[in-house]
Design a protein around this motif. Sequence first.
Motif, PDB file in Angstrom:
ATOM      1  N   GLU A 201      38.884  43.192  53.070  1.00 32.88           N
ATOM      2  CA  GLU A 201      40.026  43.204  52.165  1.00 32.88           C
ATOM      3  C   GLU A 201      39.557  43.035  50.728  1.00 32.88           C
ATOM      4  OE1 GLU A 201      43.784  41.725  54.870  1.00 32.88           O
ATOM      5  OE2 GLU A 201      42.950  40.351  53.375  1.00 32.88           O
ATOM      6  N   THR A 203      41.206  42.180  47.102  1.00 30.26           N
ATOM      7  CA  THR A 203      42.370  41.732  46.339  1.00 30.26           C
ATOM      8  C   THR A 203      42.090  41.929  44.856  1.00 30.26           C
ATOM      9  OG1 THR A 203      41.545  39.457  46.330  1.00 30.26           O
ATOM     10  CG2 THR A 203      43.096  40.069  48.065  1.00 30.26           C
ATOM     11  N   ARG A 221      48.258  38.419  40.189  1.00 29.70           N
ATOM     12  CA  ARG A 221      47.498  38.819  41.372  1.00 29.70           C
ATOM     13  C   ARG A 221      48.361  39.750  42.194  1.00 29.70           C
ATOM     14  NH1 ARG A 221      44.765  34.950  46.062  1.00 29.70           N
ATOM     15  NH2 ARG A 221      44.055  36.662  47.400  1.00 29.70           N
ATOM     16  N   PRO A 225      46.580  43.310  49.472  1.00 30.63           N
ATOM     17  CA  PRO A 225      45.162  43.670  49.367  1.00 30.63           C
ATOM     18  C   PRO A 225      44.887  45.055  49.933  1.00 30.63           C
ATOM     19  CG  PRO A 225      45.494  42.060  51.107  1.00 30.63           C
ATOM     20  CD  PRO A 225      46.812  42.229  50.439  1.00 30.63           C
TER      21      PRO A 225
END
Length: 232
Positions: A201, A203, A221, A225
């Motif tokens: 993953e 992110t 953020r 992801p």
Amino acid sequence: MLIEFPDPQLPAHELVLPPDDASRGESDTSATPPLAGRITLGGPTALRLTPDELSADPELARYAAAEAGRHAYHLVRLAVTFSPTPQRPRLEFAHVALNITSKPDEPAPVAHSMEPMRLSDPVEISRTRRLGPQLSLLGADASLGEIGRSVQYISHQPLVEALGLQSGAPAWEFRRTRAHELSGCHPLSLVVRTAADAVTEVTLTVSAGVRIPLLRRFTRRLPDPLRLEATL
């Protein structure tokens, strides 16, 4: 041989970045609205670099085949767009950070290569060295009884710089220079190397800074992801 991949259609996300007041020790965030309408993120998307995908370059295809028992490689592409000036307050910097994690976590996933690594602006700098009584160095506001000499030189100020190559936390740092504001579209790409059987993953976190009038930082953020695995 240089392999060229067609540019993908990157889904666009207009980002709203809340202020980083917690990192400044401030509890009242009502006076600082989010930073909106300034940064759009395209992507990210990923393409697994298999021997078939690399068949146009036999040497690269052989390398990928030899690595297949231990490593997998993924081409990750994204783009960041800064709204054109005259937006105020103007962007002083922006930071696009990736965090790469996988299961199993050995061998650890890393940013194998990144593009661009560095783009800079040549900026002409002029400095005057001033001397006063008893050969003392004087400040810029000195004028009485001084002598001076101007010095000019070219400084290369980084506009974009890659960070964290060969790590699991790569990033790109953008900074306003004397010659250019942060504006326009900037394509970014990296090759991620993972364990051959890993589910990985990626992110993304985007930060930006403006002066209002002090320098304030805003961070977002992305919630979803990017998933890298053998089926990509």
